[in-house]
Structure formats: C-alpha cells, structure tokens
Design an enzyme around this catalytic site. Structure first.
Site, PDB file in Angstrom:
ATOM      1  N   LYS A   1     -11.244  -5.419  -1.148  1.00 56.22           N
ATOM      2  CA  LYS A   1     -11.070  -6.729  -0.923  1.00 56.22           C
ATOM      3  C   LYS A   1      -9.726  -7.287  -0.137  1.00 56.22           C
ATOM      4  O   LYS A   1      -8.991  -6.616   0.081  1.00 56.22           O
ATOM      5  CB  LYS A   1     -11.156  -7.367  -2.392  1.00 56.22           C
TER       6      LYS A   1
ATOM      7  N   ARG B   1     -17.056  -0.835  -9.106  1.00 52.81           N
ATOM      8  CA  ARG B   1     -17.701  -1.257  -8.245  1.00 52.81           C
ATOM      9  C   ARG B   1     -17.260  -0.977  -6.863  1.00 52.81           C
ATOM     10  O   ARG B   1     -16.306  -1.704  -6.446  1.00 52.81           O
ATOM     11  CB  ARG B   1     -18.266  -2.851  -8.225  1.00 52.81           C
TER      12      ARG B   1
END
Ligand code: HH2
Length: 299
Positions: free
Chosen positions: A240, A274
């Site tokens: 991210k 995840r």
C-alpha cells in the site's frame, strides 16, 4: 515483539460450501488475485483467465491459506491514485470473476473469498463455489447483507468512509482510533441486526482507505484496539501507498515494507493477512512462528 501465537485458542469458522477457516497459531495468509485491468499494484497481470488460474494455483502451492478474488479495483480517488478506480458494472465484474472462480474451486482445497461490494456478484460467486465474502464497504449494499445471511458464509467488514472517488480528499478524523473502532463496531452491530452471525464476522481497519500515511501507521501501531470488537482481525497492508510514502518504493517493489506490516500484524494477534506476495509472506511467518514456539522444545 510480544509473543502471541502459542496462547491462541483454535477457532473454526465454517464456510457456506462445507470448507472452514481454521484460526490457530500464525495469521492465515490470504493471497490476493486481482482479475482487473487497473488494480494499483498488479492491474492487468491476471486478466487472462488461464493466467489467473495459474497464479491462483501458484499462490496455493506457495502456502496461501485462503484466496481472495477481486474483479473490481477499489483504489480510492485523490491522493496517489488520481481519479481512483473505474466503476465496474455487475455483468463485467461477473464476466471477469466467475470463470476463474469455477476453475479454482475445482482445483484447490483452500477457502476462496470474493472481494466485492455488490450483492448480485456475491450471490453468483457463492453459487459458483466461493466460500466467503470480503466487502470493503462493510455491507453497504443491503442485498449483500441478505446474501450473507441466507448462505451463512463468513464476511469481512472493512472500515472506510464515504465514496471511493472522494475518500482520500475528505479525510477528517478528530480521534482516529476511537472513530475507526466505533464505526467498525457499528458495522458489526448493523450486520448482526440484519441476521449475520457474529461468529462469522472478520473486521479490518481498512489500511489505505480514506486515511493519511500517518493514520495508516497509527492504525497498525494500535491494532490491539480492534480486538475490543470481539471479531478476528484481517489486515491488508500489502504494497500500500503508505509504504511508498515512507520509502519512495514503487507499488511493485514494496515487499520489505509489506513484510514489516505482516510481522507487526502477527505480533498483534491478526487472524489473517491479505497479501500479494504469498511465498515470501509464508516464509516470513513460518520462521516467525518457529521462533515464537522455540521454547516448546521440539528439534
Ligand atoms: N485492500 C484492497 C482491496 N480489498 N479488502 C480488505 N478486506 N482489506 C484491504 O485492505 C483491501 C481489500 C486494495 O488492494 P488491491 O486489491 O491490491 O488493489 P485494488 O483495489 O486496486 O484492486
């Protein structure tokens, strides 16, 4: 780092199609399979169904405990992603998703999650063999809540605020932790009132969804606060943009930073991580778990 896993109780969460998610020891590794042209780190790589199935199989053989299939990018607009993800009509989402899901369902044993915000897509996916639903809108679509109740499948409720196109432009927390935990708690209570079993709910702080880089760090730093909600916690920090913000690394070169977040999540009792890089994550967690269990005295 505090020791975490040796004391964790085993918990079995049944899925709708007969499979189960078994929580014990290290966090489970959920491998991300994006069947999209425009996902922020791997858009276009797995659009071709053959390649997507191969990728899914490769992730399972590399140690994925779950797969998460998504056919709509959800990168927020504003910030580093400009206009954000394009809207994907239901028919297109299903066209991308179902052939790959059907093949993988026949070929792998691990539970398969469908990453969707749409009840219609979830319904078709569950009928085609998906085992759980991962919803970044935390059941924003009442039809999705109905499908989850009807099938009894597990569901991931992720924290976010407002529309994807706007959320990075309208960040406004007075008390980040209290608000994220409070809003996730309200999402859990709404789901339970709609008929979802509390035992089937995972919660997720929504790293990167309407948060500044520092707020993402603070959410990870204070991950323990999410345990107050009484649901297993899923963390999606892989590749991210807060990692890029800290390091300058592009989205496809953030493995080191992603593993730091996995280690932090593991040390703070996350149930599932995840991730895009399954093999490296499994190696990281297997060694981490072996260190954590070294006192148990097996050679
Ligand atoms: N992040 C993304 C998508 N789905 N689901 C949960 N539960 N938690 C997350 O943090 C999360 C998620 C975004 O990552 P990715 O799927 O790689 O990108 P894109 O949305 O661009 O496809």
């Amino acid at each position: 780092m505090p020791s975490t896993i040796t004391t964790r109780a085993i918990r079995v969460i049944p899925c709708s199609g007969g499979r189960a998610i078994v929580l014990a020891g290290r966090p489970l590794v959920m491998g991300v399979l994006n069947l999209t042209p425009d996902s922020f780190s791997d858009g276009g790589l797995w659009l071709e169904p053959e390649k997507a199935v191969e990728r899914g199989l490769e992730m399972v053989s590399s140690g994925a405990d779950l797969l998460d299939l998504g056919a709509e990018s959800t990168r927020p607009g504003g910030g580093v992603y400009g206009g954000g993800a394009a809207h994907v009509p239901v028919e297109e989402e299903m066209r991308r998703l179902l052939p790959v899901l059907e093949r993988l369902r026949d070929e792998v044993e691990v539970p398969i999650s469908v990453d969707t915000r749409k009840g219609e897509v979830a319904s078709a996916a569950l009928a085609s063999g998906a085992d759980l639903v991962n919803d970044i809108s935390a059941l924003g679509d009442p039809e999705l809540a109905r499908v989850v109740v009807e099938t009894g499948c597990p569901v991931v409720l992720m924290h976010s605020r407002g529309e994807l196109a706007q959320m990075q432009r309208e960040i406004g927390f007075d008390d980040l932790l209290a608000e994220v935990v409070g809003e996730l708690g309200s999402a859990v209570e709404r789901a339970v009132r709609a008929g979802v079993s509390r035992q089937q709910i995972f919660v997720d702080p929504g790293i990167g969804f309407g948060k500044t880089p520092r707020q993402n760090l603070l959410l990870l730093r204070n991950l323990d606060r999410l345990h107050d909600l009484g649901c297993p916690v899923l963390v999606g920090a892989s590749r991210k943009s807060f990692i890029g913000h800290l390091t300058g690394a592009p989205a496809d070169d953030r493995l080191g930073g992603s593993l730091a977040a996995v280690g932090w999540a593991a040390a703070h009792h996350a149930a599932v991580v995840r991730v895009h890089d399954v093999a490296a994550t499994r190696q990281f967690l297997d060694v981490w778990e072996a260190i954590d269990r070294a006192d148990e005295g097996r050679e």
